[in-house]
Each structure stands twice: as C-alpha cells, then as structure tokens.
Write a protein that holds these residues in place. Structure first.
Motif, short mmCIF file in Angstrom:
data_model
loop_
_atom_site.label_atom_id
_atom_site.label_comp_id
_atom_site.label_asym_id
_atom_site.label_seq_id
_atom_site.Cartn_x
_atom_site.Cartn_y
_atom_site.Cartn_z
N SER A 25 0.82 -1.22 0.00
CA SER A 25 0.00 0.00 0.00
C SER A 25 0.85 1.27 0.00
CB SER A 25 -0.93 0.01 1.22
OG SER A 25 -0.19 0.02 2.43
N GLU A 26 2.06 1.18 0.51
CA GLU A 26 2.97 2.32 0.54
C GLU A 26 3.48 2.67 -0.86
OE1 GLU A 26 6.58 3.61 3.54
OE2 GLU A 26 6.67 1.63 2.65
N LEU A 27 3.35 1.72 -1.78
CA LEU A 27 3.89 1.89 -3.13
C LEU A 27 2.82 2.21 -4.17
CD1 LEU A 27 6.13 -1.31 -3.07
CD2 LEU A 27 6.74 0.99 -2.29
N ALA A 28 1.56 2.06 -3.82
CA ALA A 28 0.47 2.18 -4.77
C ALA A 28 0.47 3.53 -5.47
CB ALA A 28 -0.87 1.95 -4.06
N GLY A 29 0.50 3.49 -6.80
CA GLY A 29 0.42 4.71 -7.59
C GLY A 29 1.68 5.54 -7.63
N LYS A 30 2.77 5.06 -7.05
CA LYS A 30 4.00 5.84 -6.96
C LYS A 30 4.93 5.53 -8.14
CE LYS A 30 3.48 7.82 -2.85
NZ LYS A 30 3.50 9.28 -2.65
N LYS A 31 5.76 6.52 -8.45
CA LYS A 31 6.86 6.30 -9.38
C LYS A 31 8.09 6.00 -8.53
CE LYS A 31 7.52 9.45 -12.47
NZ LYS A 31 8.01 10.75 -13.00
N ILE A 32 8.70 4.85 -8.75
CA ILE A 32 9.82 4.41 -7.92
C ILE A 32 11.11 4.44 -8.73
CG2 ILE A 32 10.79 2.48 -6.61
CD1 ILE A 32 7.92 1.62 -5.99
N PHE A 33 12.14 5.00 -8.12
CA PHE A 33 13.46 5.01 -8.73
C PHE A 33 14.35 4.05 -7.94
CE2 PHE A 33 11.73 9.00 -10.22
CZ PHE A 33 12.18 9.06 -11.54
N LEU A 34 14.65 2.91 -8.56
CA LEU A 34 15.55 1.94 -7.95
C LEU A 34 16.99 2.45 -8.07
CD1 LEU A 34 14.16 -1.43 -9.34
CD2 LEU A 34 14.40 -0.86 -6.93
N VAL A 35 17.72 2.42 -6.98
CA VAL A 35 19.08 2.94 -6.97
C VAL A 35 20.07 1.79 -6.78
CG1 VAL A 35 20.70 4.52 -5.83
CG2 VAL A 35 18.27 5.12 -5.97
#
Length: 237
Positions: A193-203
């Motif tokens: 739920s913390e990630l829903a709809g987010k743009k994530i940048f994997l580093v």
C-alpha cells in the motif's frame, strides 16, 4: 590526521576525487534505452516523437523497468572502476557515497533530468543487499547513494519495503539466462500500500544486464507501483 582523504585518481590529499581527476570522467549528457546490445540514445522532449521521459526504444518495450539513468560507462575508465571498487570492497570507503551521488546529480543536470515533472510523487528505493553481505560490509552501498541523492532531489527514501528473501550467487559469475533464474523470487515487498500509484526510482551502483533491476521492477509493479525507473552510477556495456 591519521586517515586523511586521498584522491583515488592522483593521491592528492583532501578529497576522494579532486577537481582535476573529476574532469577525466566522461559524465553522460544523454539518456539511453534498456537494450543490452547497442542501446539507443534517446532524444529529449516531444520533438523525438516519443512521450516525455521515454526510457525505452521499440526493441525493449517489454521490460518492466521504464528506463534507466546512469552517469558513467563502467569499462572505459580505470578511475571509474576504482571508485566503485573502493565503495564496495575493503577498506569500504562508505564516505564515497556523497562524491558518487554528486556525479549522478551532474548527469541529471547535463541530460536535463532535473525537472519537477520527473521527481514529483516519486520514491527512491535502494536495491536490497543480501543479509550476509550487509553484515560483512556494514552498509548497503545502494542505500548510501539513495540517501545522498535524496538530500539534493528532495525525494524520500524507502529502504525497508523491498527486501531480499533468499541468498543468490554472485551475478558476475553467471550468464544472462542464469542471472534471471538466480534472481527469480529473490525479492518481495513488505507493505504494498505504501507503493500504490508511486513512481519508484531503484538505486544501484552498477547496471550490467539489468536482471536485478528488472526482477525488482516486476515485484514492485505487481505491488502497485505506477512506474519503476533505474538509477545507476555506471552501466557496463
């Protein structure tokens, strides 16, 4: 006084990378697609006929990863290799994170990736490290990079949601197909739920075949992430 910082290029005292040696690094001004063979340089903006922030060419549209930002080619420069090696292996120069993050920030500026459109509603997320490696090294090098990037980009870091749940063999020892099997079901999310709809940048520090980021991106998208991009200091071509 006992452990002065010495430039990894010329041994000048005061910093891990002096201004003169930094100019020797060919920091990329461009974005490239995800293809392993002959990655295509991607034009910026709408004139290219591609959507804004396009990170893939027609050949790599099937990737879970939306695109990749990287600052340096890995194999061309001895200094680049030395920076990465000292960051990951004894004597473990953890403080290098700030210097390496500044190289990435310079790439973002040169390649025009420093816009609000790119970073709004985003999360920085380090690629998880195996528990045994973390115990030996004492820190996740990707996590340290993410922390330093966060200070400049003003994008939050989430480092405890995506975790590695099984040990894997070193990727550098395997073929491309073996790498993919090696990483299968190696990651999972704790709180989707913390990630829903987010743009994530994997580093991460080094992008080779992309198998690690691709598997992480698959897991994150299945957990509700809108898009997953990669950020690496270097790309091996």
């Amino acid at each position: 006084m006992l452990f002065p910082k010495l430039c990894l290029g010329c041994q000048k005292e005061g910093t891990y990378l002096c201004d003169d040696c930094r100019t020797l690094l060919e920091i990329s001004e461009f974005n490239y697609c995800l293809c392993n063979q002959n990655p295509q340089r991607l034009p910026q903006g709408q004139k290219s006929g591609l959507p804004a922030q396009a990170g893939k060419c027609s050949r790599c549209q099937n990737k879970n990863l939306s695109g990749l930002y990287f600052a340096l080619p890995y194999k061309e420069k001895t200094l680049t290799r030395k920076l990465i090696h000292q960051f990951k292996y004894p004597p473990y120069l953890k403080d290098l994170a700030k210097t390496l993050a500044s190289i990435l920030i310079e790439h973002f500026v040169l390649a025009k990736n420093n816009t609000n459109e790119i970073w709004n509603n985003s999360i920085l997320m380090p690629v998880p490290l195996d528990k045994n490696k973390l115990k030996i090294r004492g820190y996740n090098q990707s996590g340290e990079l993410a922390k330093e990037l966060s200070k400049v980009l003003q994008v939050p870091v989430i480092s405890d949601n995506l975790i590695k749940i099984k040990p894997t063999k070193p990727q550098m020892e395997l073929t491309k197909s073996e790498r993919e099997m090696n990483l299968k079901d190696a990651f999972k999310t704790i709180n989707p739920s913390e990630l829903a709809g987010k743009k994530i940048f994997l580093v991460d520090d080094v992008y080779t075949t992309g198998s690690t980021m691709e598997e992480c991106a698959r897991v994150l998208k299945e957990s509700g992430a809108k898009k997953v991009w990669g950020i690496c200091l270097t790309r091996e071509e």
